[in-house]
Design a protein around this motif. Sequence first.
Motif, mmCIF file in Angstrom:
data_model
loop_
_atom_site.group_PDB
_atom_site.id
_atom_site.type_symbol
_atom_site.label_atom_id
_atom_site.label_comp_id
_atom_site.label_asym_id
_atom_site.label_seq_id
_atom_site.Cartn_x
_atom_site.Cartn_y
_atom_site.Cartn_z
ATOM 1 N N SER A 33 0.826 -1.210 0.000
ATOM 2 C CA SER A 33 0.000 0.000 0.000
ATOM 3 C C SER A 33 0.856 1.254 0.000
ATOM 4 C CB SER A 33 -0.916 0.007 1.219
ATOM 5 O OG SER A 33 -1.777 -1.086 1.185
ATOM 6 N N TYR A 34 1.959 1.237 0.712
ATOM 7 C CA TYR A 34 2.833 2.395 0.785
ATOM 8 C C TYR A 34 3.449 2.725 -0.576
ATOM 9 C CZ TYR A 34 6.504 5.529 2.398
ATOM 10 O OH TYR A 34 7.318 6.616 2.582
ATOM 11 N N PHE A 35 3.814 1.697 -1.306
ATOM 12 C CA PHE A 35 4.451 1.891 -2.609
ATOM 13 C C PHE A 35 3.462 1.761 -3.766
ATOM 14 C CE2 PHE A 35 8.032 0.454 0.058
ATOM 15 C CZ PHE A 35 8.861 1.543 -0.135
ATOM 16 N N ALA A 36 2.176 1.870 -3.498
ATOM 17 C CA ALA A 36 1.160 1.625 -4.527
ATOM 18 C C ALA A 36 1.275 2.577 -5.710
ATOM 19 C CB ALA A 36 -0.232 1.718 -3.910
ATOM 20 N N ARG A 37 1.599 3.823 -5.473
ATOM 21 C CA ARG A 37 1.679 4.775 -6.592
ATOM 22 C C ARG A 37 2.810 4.416 -7.559
ATOM 23 N NH1 ARG A 37 -1.197 9.883 -5.543
ATOM 24 N NH2 ARG A 37 -2.149 9.609 -3.510
ATOM 25 N N GLU A 38 3.885 3.834 -7.043
ATOM 26 C CA GLU A 38 4.995 3.446 -7.912
ATOM 27 C C GLU A 38 4.697 2.173 -8.697
ATOM 28 O OE1 GLU A 38 5.602 4.368 -4.659
ATOM 29 O OE2 GLU A 38 6.303 6.363 -5.191
ATOM 30 N N LEU A 39 3.684 1.423 -8.280
ATOM 31 C CA LEU A 39 3.310 0.188 -8.971
ATOM 32 C C LEU A 39 2.328 0.536 -10.085
ATOM 33 C CD1 LEU A 39 2.720 -2.035 -5.816
ATOM 34 C CD2 LEU A 39 4.725 -2.020 -7.291
ATOM 35 N N SER A 40 2.823 1.147 -11.134
ATOM 36 C CA SER A 40 1.937 1.702 -12.146
ATOM 37 C C SER A 40 1.853 0.855 -13.411
ATOM 38 C CB SER A 40 2.392 3.115 -12.492
ATOM 39 O OG SER A 40 3.717 3.074 -12.985
ATOM 40 N N PHE A 44 -4.260 -7.505 -15.405
ATOM 41 C CA PHE A 44 -5.606 -7.903 -15.821
ATOM 42 C C PHE A 44 -6.445 -6.700 -16.253
ATOM 43 C CE2 PHE A 44 -4.758 -11.609 -12.947
ATOM 44 C CZ PHE A 44 -4.707 -12.562 -13.963
ATOM 45 N N GLY A 45 -5.816 -5.727 -16.886
ATOM 46 C CA GLY A 45 -6.518 -4.568 -17.392
ATOM 47 C C GLY A 45 -6.731 -3.449 -16.387
ATOM 48 N N TRP A 46 -6.291 -3.631 -15.169
ATOM 49 C CA TRP A 46 -6.440 -2.616 -14.123
ATOM 50 C C TRP A 46 -5.067 -2.178 -13.667
ATOM 51 C CZ3 TRP A 46 -11.264 -0.944 -12.798
ATOM 52 C CH2 TRP A 46 -12.328 -1.741 -13.181
ATOM 53 N N PRO A 47 -4.948 -0.966 -13.148
ATOM 54 C CA PRO A 47 -3.665 -0.579 -12.533
ATOM 55 C C PRO A 47 -3.373 -1.509 -11.354
ATOM 56 C CG PRO A 47 -5.121 1.325 -12.763
ATOM 57 C CD PRO A 47 -5.921 0.128 -13.127
ATOM 58 N N PHE A 48 -2.140 -1.969 -11.258
ATOM 59 C CA PHE A 48 -1.780 -2.943 -10.225
ATOM 60 C C PHE A 48 -2.067 -2.430 -8.826
ATOM 61 C CE2 PHE A 48 1.249 -5.071 -7.377
ATOM 62 C CZ PHE A 48 0.820 -6.376 -7.552
ATOM 63 N N GLY A 53 -5.011 -3.307 -3.906
ATOM 64 C CA GLY A 53 -5.785 -2.770 -2.795
ATOM 65 C C GLY A 53 -7.193 -3.313 -2.736
ATOM 66 N N ALA A 54 -7.816 -3.521 -3.895
ATOM 67 C CA ALA A 54 -9.210 -3.932 -3.916
ATOM 68 C C ALA A 54 -9.396 -5.445 -3.866
ATOM 69 C CB ALA A 54 -9.880 -3.391 -5.173
ATOM 70 N N GLN A 55 -8.541 -6.196 -4.543
ATOM 71 C CA GLN A 55 -8.751 -7.637 -4.651
ATOM 72 C C GLN A 55 -7.583 -8.470 -4.154
ATOM 73 O OE1 GLN A 55 -11.697 -8.711 -5.605
ATOM 74 N NE2 GLN A 55 -12.366 -6.615 -6.015
ATOM 75 N N GLY A 56 -6.396 -8.071 -4.509
ATOM 76 C CA GLY A 56 -5.227 -8.893 -4.228
ATOM 77 C C GLY A 56 -4.992 -9.137 -2.754
ATOM 78 N N ALA A 57 -5.155 -8.103 -1.938
ATOM 79 C CA ALA A 57 -4.929 -8.273 -0.504
ATOM 80 C C ALA A 57 -5.924 -9.266 0.088
ATOM 81 C CB ALA A 57 -5.026 -6.930 0.214
ATOM 82 N N LEU A 58 -7.183 -9.213 -0.343
ATOM 83 C CA LEU A 58 -8.187 -10.142 0.168
ATOM 84 C C LEU A 58 -7.868 -11.579 -0.213
ATOM 85 C CD1 LEU A 58 -11.402 -8.078 -0.571
ATOM 86 C CD2 LEU A 58 -10.220 -8.364 1.609
ATOM 87 N N VAL A 59 -7.378 -11.764 -1.433
ATOM 88 C CA VAL A 59 -6.994 -13.105 -1.875
ATOM 89 C C VAL A 59 -5.834 -13.623 -1.025
ATOM 90 C CG1 VAL A 59 -5.998 -14.413 -3.800
ATOM 91 C CG2 VAL A 59 -7.833 -12.776 -4.220
#
Length: 86
Positions: A33-40, A44-48, A53-59
């Motif tokens: 989450s801290y480095f999320a802006r750099e993960l650009s 799967f068609g969405w910004p990483f 934040g929305a799906q990957g952490a829950l998985v």
Amino acid sequence: MDLTDNHRRYWRKNLRITGVLLAIWFVVTFVVSYFARELSFSFFGWPFSFWMGAQGALVVYCLIIGFYAWYMNRLDIEHGVDEIED
């Protein structure tokens, strides 16, 4: 009450796996989450950063829970502290 060597090994393994899984949880929750802006890059068609934040952490959280349950069940059987129903 004195603990046997079997109990000590059981708790050592239990604490080790708990520590490893907590470290994974920490990395997924705070570091990514801290480095999320750099993960650009696109995933799967969405910004990483959005996907993580929305799906990957829950998985990852569900995988952590499933792995812990499986591992502890195996560890309980290995050390003879499982709940056997007659």
